[in-house]
Design an enzyme around this catalytic site. Structure first.
Site, PDB file in Angstrom:
ATOM      1  N   GLU A  73       0.692  -1.196  -0.067  1.00 25.95           N
ATOM      2  CA  GLU A  73       0.068  -0.142  -0.159  1.00 25.95           C
ATOM      3  C   GLU A  73       1.004   1.155  -0.251  1.00 25.95           C
ATOM      4  OE1 GLU A  73      -2.493  -1.067  -1.063  1.00 25.95           O
ATOM      5  OE2 GLU A  73      -4.113  -0.491   0.315  1.00 25.95           O
ATOM      6  N   THR A 102      -5.146   8.848  -5.539  1.00 24.90           N
ATOM      7  CA  THR A 102      -5.375   8.428  -4.323  1.00 24.90           C
ATOM      8  C   THR A 102      -4.806   9.812  -3.773  1.00 24.90           C
ATOM      9  OG1 THR A 102      -5.420   6.126  -4.355  1.00 24.90           O
ATOM     10  CG2 THR A 102      -4.882   7.118  -2.399  1.00 24.90           C
TER      11      THR A 102
END
Ligand code: ADP
Length: 307
Positions: free
Chosen positions: A128, A181
């Protein structure tokens, strides 16, 4: 050569009130991966279908997550990874998390489970970090533990699996526009007022309590976000109208999935979830944008072996 094929599930993070801490695991949306242990030490991504993603181990979250795991093994181990992508990258339903979580879960399984699922969360978080610059666990935790999860603390990492009421069904719309993101993070102000914080932590407590007591009304009342949603929803076309349509059809709550652009609506029962899907579809058809709609029960298991 030992090899397994797995389902690596999509996940909905944040769940309105729980930015970076709450998430849940989907059952009908996810990638497939084939993971093999080989005699040649090191990690290789040997095949990717369904998406244009890097084969370079250091640039693919699956490779980075498995390397984090192997650093904790005494013996030299070789791993080959095939990824069959079904979740679109940047969709907001944990595309990168599915690859990171799926890969470390499978390697751990092939090694006869030397690591706990909580340790696997840590390894998957390395993936991540590569995807978004931030080692968040709100997608990888539900992908690995299944059901609903809460990251109570990041330092030290403390992940809690919550209870999953049987009747909850997710409807997710993925408008096919790109919301990076990093962009979705940059619109967020770094300070909140005490008034907002009080409102938000009341809802986090309410949602956790509602899940454990299977109090669907309480779950619905708690699916409210006074901090992030007002800032991020401007990046998502028709967000307010989708939300209004979902609630009108009986959804318990509706909000941004992860960093968007996907929007989730949580309902009690499949019939309501289907009605919500239809109402959302009607709103979105008018935009002329391409979109996918998914309806899924909550997957209480997380990553699993398939044939
Ligand atoms: P999502 O919210 O759907 O997880 P993110 O924006 O967090 O999407 O992650 C997608 C980013 O991660 C993209 O930049 C993509 O190129 C990168 N990435 C690297 N490896 C993978 C992978 N195996 N699966 C998905 N995305 C990957």
């Amino acid at each position: 050569m030992k090899s397994i094929k797995i389902f690596a599930p999509a996940t909905v993070a944040n769940l309105s009130c729980g930015f970076d801490v709450l998430g849940c695991c989907l059952d009908t949306v996810g990638d497939e991966m084939i993971i093999s242990l080989t005699s040649e030490p090191g990690v290789r991504i040997t095949k990717i279908e369904g998406a244009d993603l890097p084969l370079d181990t250091k640039k693919n979250v699956a490779g980075v997550a498995v390397e984090a795991l192997l650093k904790n093994c005494k013996n030299e181990i070789g791993v080959d990874i095939e990824i069959y992508k079904k979740i679109k990258a940047g969709s907001g339903i944990g595309s990168s998390a599915a690859s990171s979580a799926g890969a470390v879960w499978a390697v751990n399984h092939l090694l006869e489970s030397p690591f706990t699922s909580h340790k696997l969360v840590e390894f998957a978080m390395a993936g991540e970090k590569l995807a978004s610059g931030n080692a968040h666990a709100d997608n990888v935790a539900p992908a690995l533990l299944g059901g609903f999860t809460l990251v109570r603390s990041y330092a030290p990492l403390d992940v809690i699996k919550l209870h999953t009421p049987q009747d909850l069904v997710m409807t997710v719309i993925h408008p096919q526009i790109e919301v990076k993101t990093s962009d979705a993070r940059s619109v967020i102000k770094q300070n909140v007022t005490l008034k907002q914080a009080i409102h938000q932590w009341g809802n986090v407590g309410g949602l956790v309590s509602g899940l454990f007591t299977e109090d669907y009304d309480l779950i619905g009342r708690s699916l409210e976000d006074v901090i992030i949603e007002p800032m991020r929803s401007i990046l998502i076309p028709e967000f307010a109208n989708v939300k209004e349509a979902a609630i009108k059809q009986g959804a318990l709550g509706c909000g941004i999935s992860g960093s968007g652009p996907s929007i989730f609506a949580l309902s009690k029962g499949m019939d309501t979830a289907k009605k919500v899907a239809e109402a959302i579809r009607e709103v979105y058809i008018k935009t002329g944008l391409d979109f996918d709609i998914h309806i899924s029960k909550i997957n209480n298991q997380g990553v699993k072996i398939i044939n």
